[in-house]
Design an enzyme around this catalytic site. Structure first.
Site, PDB file in Angstrom:
ATOM      1  N   ARG A  19       1.848  -4.706  -6.377  1.00  0.00           N
ATOM      2  CA  ARG A  19       0.913  -5.258  -5.390  1.00  0.00           C
ATOM      3  C   ARG A  19       0.839  -6.787  -5.462  1.00  0.00           C
ATOM      4  O   ARG A  19       0.947  -7.454  -4.421  1.00  0.00           O
ATOM      5  CB  ARG A  19      -0.459  -4.607  -5.552  1.00  0.00           C
ATOM      6  N   ASN A  37      -2.411   0.864  -3.149  1.00  0.00           N
ATOM      7  CA  ASN A  37      -1.862   2.045  -3.822  1.00  0.00           C
ATOM      8  C   ASN A  37      -2.504   3.299  -3.237  1.00  0.00           C
ATOM      9  O   ASN A  37      -3.705   3.311  -2.974  1.00  0.00           O
ATOM     10  CB  ASN A  37      -2.195   2.030  -5.323  1.00  0.00           C
TER      11      ASN A  37
END
Length: 765
Positions: A19, A37
């Site tokens: 990320r 996620n």
């Protein structure tokens, strides 16, 4: 015009800094949107110019984070939401639970530098980590991978760590195990009476001093407790062997640095690369002739397992002492589960532990590298677990239990295969309970409700007891068919092919013990084309543990008139037992018939006096094979053997002429290395002869062949057989991602079960 897409990235993309990686790419390519996620993987909503979004996607493909393993990137056009910035949004537990769980990774150089800088707040902190290193699999409670779902949930981040965690430009951005001395786990050193001796930095200093002074410590690592001692201290090494009841089995060492490993061992470029890889496995290396490490570390062998420090604590133990190498072996008594919750300290003088829980025990991985630079797994665990394989077959809700030895299970979800960690030998209820606990963890992670359970066809395997404790239809799979298909799946092969399975023990369809098999087939079915002639194993399992019995049984069986006298001449101290063995063989009392490569190697090892009683699985064959790398005569001509061809039956290889000649040469004091070289060449020559005979007889058969079974841990056999068969037009495939021994068995079991369930479903239609 504003262009928007939804990007789904699947694979090992959680717990690897994905990320923050995407966040930084958004700045590089001037893109707004979100990254999140969920149970499927990583979901990206990207808005910007079409060309720049394409460039970002190409960057993701070609240069992902070091620890990431991308399986698939799916891009769909989307409606723009007109975001003004790019943000990381909280994880979502929606989606189909088919992600890759991140693996534990050895400490990275950046974190190592942090620990070595005196003005850094993590100076000498033994739990330093970032998005590119540290514990993952061993601390995960559930998915998606966020701190509340890990063993770090009880450690509340201090202000400084929180700032790093929330700063997208920091390499600890969203690093779930992030911590420091102010908010993270702590070390404590206990003595034999469980009395605290030292904590934190003083505990490390004291532990280093104790190791230097010959003490044995139990040290809590990433995936469990290790027993440690100075690798140059023979008294301490011998004491570990006594306490663990491990008289001969090799023990791995941890070298202070790559330079230290090079001081004692020969290293290829690939071996050095693997030692320093993020997985940081144990690598089996060949010792230099000048090696000053005690032979007691790997008795009777010219090799030794070596690893480098992979946790901050390991580095600190070396940096606080003058130690070059330490023994690092699991702290549990042999035959019992790995200690990971706590170590009772019954085998050590002191226990160095910490308060970060290990949720999932994981042993050190062990690999070896062949002459071509290819990796062979001897134990697939820390760093490589839980990587996922994929298949075109639907695998949903299939559980494969694996074998009794070197166990590793496998679970199917969708089109993904989740291989479990190395469990070990399931010889008792404690190990079976440990095994079932790990299976249940996987079931929970994957949301798996097993409908089918693939098991070995052996009627007495302890692991098969678990089939009744799980729900689902049981599918029995022949042992060597599973080996065959395991190697096929490892190489993404689907069409029927030849398979040479050289193994120790497997229950055969005829009730005998198989283990030297030429098969042809696929996951759908197989045909047995050839095998080793059977000979009796007097006492069954006892002959496996005492190879001299196996040898005596063969000799008495092959030469009834004078075999007993030959056996007594070879093993004079066993004359009384040999009389009993002769009676057992003649009257077929507790003497199952076997034709296995492992038992053939055991017999020759015993005949030559190399290993007559095994203290660990495969010892006789391993010590015999080690001679192949020692000086020997130039005579490599194979010994005589017979290829028996009976119409309508599998061909049989009869090595009795070779065994008789080996016995004669032993009595004539021919050097063992010369005999062993010829023995290996005979196994190769006979196998090639068998394969070519069957291939010529069946010209319509595919000239592809897979090698599997525990005997292919012998790299010489694999390399020589490959060379000969490739010269005859065969395409040869060996294991790449799972072990050739029973540690890879469950992969084949799963694929065979999937094929059977698919065939039944098609029939119903």
């Amino acid at each position: 015009m504003l262009y928007a897409v939804r990007i789904k990235v699947t694979g090992r993309v959680q717990g690897v800094g994905f990320r923050p990686f995407i966040f930084n790419l958004s700045k590089k390519y001037n893109i707004n949107g979100t990254v999140q996620n969920n149970l499927e993987g990583v979901i990206i909503h990207a808005e910007g110019s079409r060309d720049l979004i394409a460039s970002m996607i190409d960057h993701i493909h070609s240069r992902p984070p070091q620890l990431a393993k991308i399986r698939e990137i799916i891009v769909d056009e989307n409606q723009p939401s007109f975001f003004k910035e790019f943000i990381i949004v909280p994880s979502n537990r929606s989606g189909h639970a088919e992600p890759l769980i991140p693996a534990d990774a050895g400490i990275c150089n950046d974190c190592l530098n942090d620990m070595r800088e005196e003005d850094n707040r993590r100076f000498r902190y033994p739990f330093t980590n970032c998005t590119q290193c540290g514990p993952r699999y061993s601390i995960i409670r559930g998915l998606p991978y966020d701190r509340p779902q890990t063993a770090m949930d009880k450690f509340h981040m201090c202000i400084s760590c929180q700032e790093e965690y929330e700063n997208p430009s920091n390499r600890r951005h969203h690093a779930q195990p992030v911590c420091c001395p102010n908010c993270g786990p702590e070390l404590i050193l206990y003595d034999l009476n469980k009395k605290p001796v030292k904590t934190n930095q003083k505990a490390i200093q004291e532990a280093s001093s104790l190791l230097s002074n010959g003490k044995i410590l139990s040290i809590k690592g990433i995936g469990g407790y290790h027993l440690a001692c100075d690798a140059h201290n023979e008294k301490a090494i011998n004491e570990i062997r006594i306490r663990k009841n491990r008289p001969q089995r090799p023990m791995a060492i941890m070298a202070k640095s790559l330079e230290t490993a090079k001081k004692y061992c020969q290293l290829t470029e690939k071996e050095a690369e693997m030692l320093k890889s993020p997985e940081m496995p144990i690598v089996v290396l060949r010792k230099k002739e000048s090696c000053e490490l005690p032979d007691l570390l790997s008795p009777g062998l010219s090799t030794i397992g070596v690893m480098l420090p992979y946790s901050p604590l390991h580095y600190l133990l070396f940096e606080n002492s003058n130690l070059e190498c330490i023994v690092l072996t699991s702290s549990n008594p042999s035959g019992l589960p790995l200690h990971f919750k706590e170590d009772p300290g019954i085998l050590s003088d002191y226990v160095l532990t910490h308060n970060r829980p290990i949720l999932h025990p994981v042993d050190d991985s062990v690999i070896q590298v062949n002459q071509d630079g290819e990796i062979t797994f001897l134990r697939r665990s820390r760093g490589f677990i839980p990587d996922v394989f994929t298949s075109a077959l639907p695998l949903n809700h299939i559980l494969a239990l694996g074998g009794n030895q070197k166990n590793a299970f496998a679970a199917g979800k969708g089109h993904s295969i989740y291989m479990g960690p190395h469990i070990g030998d399931l010889d008792n209820e404690e190990m079976l309970q440990h095994y079932e606990n790990q299976v249940n963890h996987y079931k929970s992670w994957l949301g798996l409700k097993e409908e089918f359970i693939a098991v070995d066809s052996h009627p007495s395997y302890l692991v098969n007891k678990s089939a009744s404790r799980f729900k689902g239809t049981v599918i029995k799979v022949q042992h060597h068919h599973a080996h065959h298909v395991s190697c096929m799946a490892d190489n993404n092969l689907h069409e029927p092919c030849f398979g040479l399975i050289l193994d120790g023990t497997g229950y055969g369809d005829d009730g005998h013990i198989w283990g030297f098999e030429l098969l042809y087939g696929s996951a759908a079915s197989y045909e047995r084309l050839g095998h080793l002639t059977y000979s009796p194993l007097p006492g069954g399992e006892k002959s496996v543990m005492e190879p001299w019995r196996n040898a005596a049984g063969m000799i008495v069986h092959f030469w009834p008139s004078h075999g007993k006298d030959l056996a007594i001449k070879l093993f004079p101290q066993k004359a009384r037992e040999i009389n009993i063995i002769e009676n057992m063989v003649n009257k077929k009392i507790n003497s199952p018939l076997a034709g296995t490569c492992g038992r053939l190697f055991d017999a020759v090892s015993a005949i030559l006096g190399i290993c007559q009683t095994s203290t660990y699985e495969g010892e006789a064959a391993i010590k015999l094979s080690d001679y192949i790398y020692r000086p020997h005569s130039a005579n490599c001509k194979p010994y005589p053997f017979k290829l028996i061809k009976n119409k309508g039956e599998p061909y049989q290889l009869d090595f009795s002429p070779m065994i008789y000649k080996i016995i004669q040469e032993y009595f004539e004091s021919v050097p063992p290395a010369a005999i062993i070289q010829r023995f290996h060449q005979t196994v190769v020559s006979a196998s090639v002869n068998l394969i070519l005979s069957k291939a010529d007889e069946r010209p319509d058969y595919n000239r592809q062949i897979v090698f599997s079974g525990g005997s292919f841990q012998n790299l010489f056999l694999a390399q020589e057989l490959s060379r000969h068969l490739q010269g005859k037009g065969f395409s040869v495939y060996t294991h790449k991602k799972v072990p050739c021994h029973d540690g890879g068995l469950s992969l084949g079991q799963l694929m065979i079960a999937a094929q059977q369930t698919k065939a039944k479903e098609e029939k119903r239609r």
